[in-house]
Design a protein around this motif. Structure first.
Motif: not given
Length: 160
Positions: A71-75
């Motif tokens: 999720l951090r990477e997608l963010e």
């Protein structure tokens, strides 16, 4: 082709990989590459309405840490954002970021085209049957003891 007992799980996984690989390659040639499989799977579930990272981890069968990393990477890619859960301040909810709208629309177009390709290759009835089967309630995943399906559950009840 006759069904070979013991291979259904591998066959289902291969067909998921068929979908995901086609999606990833298609996004890549459209200039939206760089989304790992776990990130892609998170996006699919968020599209289906799953918003809590803990629920994503449970459904995907991975650790919360793995989902949080994805999720951090997608963010960072501008595809999702996290905000506090109004019902539980300790939790966050995942939402699609407006900046990722073009990529999401293209991904949905690709998935719909893949489904159309399946209909062309397998026939509409077969694809409708497949959708019905994978959408059906299969019940809770059974625990298979040495004596067969459900025996572990029965032993648990007796010992309680």
């Amino acid at each position: 082709m006759a069904r070979k007992p013991g291979l259904l799980m591998a066959q289902l996984l291969n067909r998921f990989i068929w979908f995901d690989a086609a999606l990833q390659k298609s996004l890549d040639i459209r200039g939206h590459g760089g989304v790992r499989r776990l990130e892609s799977m998170c996006m699919v579930y968020v599209h289906a309405g799953i918003r809590r990272p803990s629920e994503l981890a449970r459904l995907l069968g991975v650790t919360r840490q793995s989902v949080n990393t994805a999720l951090r990477e997608l963010e960072a890619k501008g595809l999702v954002y996290l905000e506090p859960d109004p019902e539980d301040a300790r939790c966050k909810l995942v939402h699609f970021a407006p900046e990722g709208a073009v990529m999401r629309e293209e991904a949905l177009d690709i998935v719909m085209a893949l489904e159309a390709a399946l209909e062309e290759n397998l026939g509409r009835k077969a694809v409708d049957d497949l959708a019905r089967l994978v959408s059906a309630d299969w019940g809770e995943a059974p625990v298979i003891g040495k004596k067969g399906v459900g025996k572990a559950k029965e032993r648990k009840k007796k010992s309680a």
